[in-house]
Design a protein around this motif. Structure first.
Motif, mmCIF file in Angstrom:
data_model
loop_
_atom_site.group_PDB
_atom_site.id
_atom_site.type_symbol
_atom_site.label_atom_id
_atom_site.label_comp_id
_atom_site.label_asym_id
_atom_site.label_seq_id
_atom_site.Cartn_x
_atom_site.Cartn_y
_atom_site.Cartn_z
ATOM 1 N N ASP A 49 0.821 -1.217 0.000
ATOM 2 C CA ASP A 49 0.000 0.000 0.000
ATOM 3 C C ASP A 49 0.855 1.268 0.000
ATOM 4 O O ASP A 49 0.382 2.344 -0.391
ATOM 5 N N ASN A 50 2.107 1.145 0.438
ATOM 6 C CA ASN A 50 3.008 2.301 0.484
ATOM 7 C C ASN A 50 3.594 2.656 -0.879
ATOM 8 O O ASN A 50 4.272 3.677 -1.014
ATOM 9 N N ILE A 51 3.346 1.820 -1.887
ATOM 10 C CA ILE A 51 3.943 2.033 -3.204
ATOM 11 C C ILE A 51 2.882 2.479 -4.214
ATOM 12 O O ILE A 51 1.844 1.838 -4.364
ATOM 13 N N THR A 52 3.165 3.569 -4.889
ATOM 14 C CA THR A 52 2.318 4.065 -5.976
ATOM 15 C C THR A 52 3.162 4.083 -7.246
ATOM 16 O O THR A 52 4.341 4.442 -7.196
ATOM 17 N N THR A 53 2.578 3.702 -8.365
ATOM 18 C CA THR A 53 3.356 3.604 -9.602
ATOM 19 C C THR A 53 3.036 4.750 -10.572
ATOM 20 O O THR A 53 1.912 5.257 -10.607
ATOM 21 N N PHE A 54 4.048 5.116 -11.349
ATOM 22 C CA PHE A 54 3.943 6.193 -12.333
ATOM 23 C C PHE A 54 4.749 5.843 -13.577
ATOM 24 O O PHE A 54 5.766 5.160 -13.491
ATOM 25 N N THR A 55 4.302 6.349 -14.713
ATOM 26 C CA THR A 55 5.092 6.227 -15.945
ATOM 27 C C THR A 55 5.697 7.570 -16.342
ATOM 28 O O THR A 55 6.418 7.652 -17.333
ATOM 29 N N SER A 56 5.423 8.596 -15.569
ATOM 30 C CA SER A 56 5.959 9.931 -15.831
ATOM 31 C C SER A 56 6.906 10.345 -14.707
ATOM 32 O O SER A 56 6.518 10.326 -13.533
ATOM 33 N N ILE A 57 8.131 10.710 -15.049
ATOM 34 C CA ILE A 57 9.078 11.165 -14.039
ATOM 35 C C ILE A 57 8.556 12.426 -13.354
ATOM 36 O O ILE A 57 8.578 12.540 -12.124
ATOM 37 N N ALA A 58 8.080 13.380 -14.130
ATOM 38 C CA ALA A 58 7.607 14.650 -13.567
ATOM 39 C C ALA A 58 6.511 14.436 -12.539
ATOM 40 O O ALA A 58 6.505 15.064 -11.468
ATOM 41 N N GLU A 59 5.570 13.544 -12.828
ATOM 42 C CA GLU A 59 4.484 13.269 -11.887
ATOM 43 C C GLU A 59 4.984 12.461 -10.687
ATOM 44 O O GLU A 59 4.597 12.711 -9.547
ATOM 45 N N GLY A 60 5.856 11.517 -10.948
ATOM 46 C CA GLY A 60 6.320 10.626 -9.889
ATOM 47 C C GLY A 60 7.191 11.287 -8.843
ATOM 48 O O GLY A 60 7.194 10.884 -7.676
ATOM 49 N N VAL A 61 7.950 12.304 -9.235
ATOM 50 C CA VAL A 61 8.877 12.944 -8.286
ATOM 51 C C VAL A 61 8.283 14.188 -7.629
ATOM 52 O O VAL A 61 8.953 14.847 -6.836
ATOM 53 N N GLU A 62 7.040 14.484 -7.941
ATOM 54 C CA GLU A 62 6.438 15.759 -7.522
ATOM 55 C C GLU A 62 6.566 16.030 -6.028
ATOM 56 O O GLU A 62 6.889 17.138 -5.607
ATOM 57 N N ASN A 63 6.330 15.012 -5.186
ATOM 58 C CA ASN A 63 6.360 15.228 -3.736
ATOM 59 C C ASN A 63 7.543 14.544 -3.051
ATOM 60 O O ASN A 63 7.575 14.426 -1.821
ATOM 61 N N ALA A 64 8.510 14.114 -3.830
ATOM 62 C CA ALA A 64 9.621 13.344 -3.266
ATOM 63 C C ALA A 64 10.675 14.233 -2.627
ATOM 64 O O ALA A 64 11.048 15.273 -3.166
ATOM 65 N N SER A 65 11.150 13.809 -1.463
ATOM 66 C CA SER A 65 12.278 14.482 -0.812
ATOM 67 C C SER A 65 13.601 13.916 -1.314
ATOM 68 O O SER A 65 14.611 14.609 -1.340
ATOM 69 N N VAL A 66 13.565 12.625 -1.681
ATOM 70 C CA VAL A 66 14.742 11.938 -2.219
ATOM 71 C C VAL A 66 14.321 11.156 -3.451
ATOM 72 O O VAL A 66 13.286 10.484 -3.448
#
Length: 296
Positions: free
Chosen positions: A67-84
Motif C-alpha cells: 500500500d506504500n507504493i504508488t506507480t507512475f510512468t511519468s518522471i515529472a508526476e512521480g517525483v512531484e512530492n519526493a524528498s529523495v
C-alpha cells in the motif's frame, strides 16, 4: 523525508522500492512502461510472500508495504512530492545523464538526487544538474531487501549535509552505509569485477570448467557463491558495462573485458535474466542443474 521516488522497476529498482516501503516510506515507483511496473510490483509481492512464509513479516505488514507504493510512468508526476529520488535505471551513462537532466527540471532545488549506479562517475552525473552538491551515489547490493551494504559515493561537489542525510537514511532501512569516494568502480566493483573477469579468463584459457572454477572459490576461499554464478546473477551485460567503465576510466588493460564475456553478451546470453549464461537457467532444468550443484 518520508516520500521517496525510485526510477526504474527492474531488479534493483523494485528491490529499493520494496525496502523503503517496508520501513514505512511512501514510495513513488517510476518506469517508462506499465508492463515494467506490473512486473516490478509482482516481484515485490512475491518477495513479500516469501518473507511471510518464513515468518519474517506478517500478512498485515506485507499489505502495508504494498500500500506504500504508488506507480507512475511519468518522471515529472512521480517525483512531484519526493524528498529523495533514487535513480535505478540501466547502467548506461547517457541514459542516466538524460534522467538527471529531467530531474533537474522537475524537482525543487532541495530534492536529494541519488543514483544506484555501480560504476559510473557521480561527479559526471552531477555535472548536468544546477545544484551538484545534492547529487550522491547510493549503491545498493542485490538482492536489495536482503543485502545490508549500501555504498555511499560522494561526488566531487557532494555536500557534507547531503552525505550525512543519506547515511542516516540508509541506517533507517537497517542497512550498513559505507562512505567511499568517486573513482571508477568505487570499492565494491573495483575489487569484484577484476575477480569475475579473471574467472572468465580462466575458463576462456581452458584451465578448468565452470563448475570447477566456482567450486574452488566456494570451498577454497569461503565465497558463498562462485564468481561465474555470481556474474550470471548480476547480469553479464552489467559486468561487461562496469568493466568498460573502469577500463576507460583507468586506461589499464587489466580491466578490459575478457573476449568470452564480450561474445556472450553479444549473443544475448546474459545470465539468469536471459535464461542462460555460464549456467542454464531454463525452468525445466533449473532445479536439476543449479540445486544439485549449489545446495549439496
Amino acid at each position: 523525508m518520508k516520500n521517496i521516488a525510485v526510477i526504474g522497476a527492474g531488479t534493483m529498482g523494485n528491490g529499493i522500492a520494496h525496502s523503503f516501503a517496508q520501513y514505512g516510506y511512501k514510495v513513488q515507483l517510476i518506469d517508462i512502461s506499465e508492463k515494467g511496473l506490473k512486473k516490478g510490483m509482482e516481484t515485490i509481492a512475491s518477495n513479500l510472500d516469501r518473507m511471510v512464509s518464513k515468518e519474517k513479516i506478517t500478512e498485515e505488514q506485507k499489505q502495508e508495504t504494498l500500500d506504500n507504493i504508488t506507480t507512475f510512468t511519468s518522471i515529472a508526476e512521480g517525483v512531484e512530492n519526493a524528498s529523495v529520488v533514487v535513480e535505478a535505471a540501466t547502467e548506461n551513462t547517457e541514459l542516466k545523464l538524460k534522467i538527471f537532466r529531467e530531474l533537474d527540471k522537475a524537482c525543487p532545488e532541495d530534492t536529494i538526487l541519488a543514483s544506484n549506479t555501480s560504476s559510473i562517475s557521480i561527479t559526471q552525473i552531477a555535472s548536468v544538474v544546477s545544484h551538484p552538491e545534492r547529487v550522491i551515489g547510493m549503491h545498493f547490493m542485490n538482492p536489495v531487501p536482503v543485502m545490508r551494504l549500501v555504498e555511499i559515493i560522494r561526488g566531487y561537489n557532494t555536500s557534507d549535509k547531503i552525505t550525512k542525510t543519506i547515511m542516516e537514511l540508509s541506517k533507517d532501512l537497517e542497512k550498513v552505509p559505507v562512505e567511499v569516494n568517486d573513482y571508477p568502480g568505487f570499492v565494491a566493483n573495483r575489487i569484484l569485477m577484476p575477480m569475475i573477469n579473471e574467472a572468465i579468463e580462466t575458463l576462456y584459457n581452458g584451465v578448468a570448467g565452470v563448475y570447477e572454477i566456482d567450486t574452488v572459490m566456494k570451498l577454497g576461499m569461503a565465497h558463498p557463491m562462485g564468481p561465474l554464478q555470481l556474474a550470471d546473477f548480476i547480469g553479464l551485460d552489467v559486468c561487461h558495462s562496469i568493466l568498460e567503465v573502469m577500463y576507460n576510466g583507468f586506461k589499464n588493460p587489466k580491466y578490459a573485458p575478457c573476449p568470452l564475456l564480450t561474445n556472450m553478451v553479444r549473443a544475448g546470453k546474459t545470465g539468469v535474466k536471459s535464461g542462460e549464461g555460464f549456467y542454464d537457467y531454463a525452468e525445466s532444468r533449473k532445479a536439476e542443474k543449479i540445486s544439485a550443484q549449489f545446495n549439496k
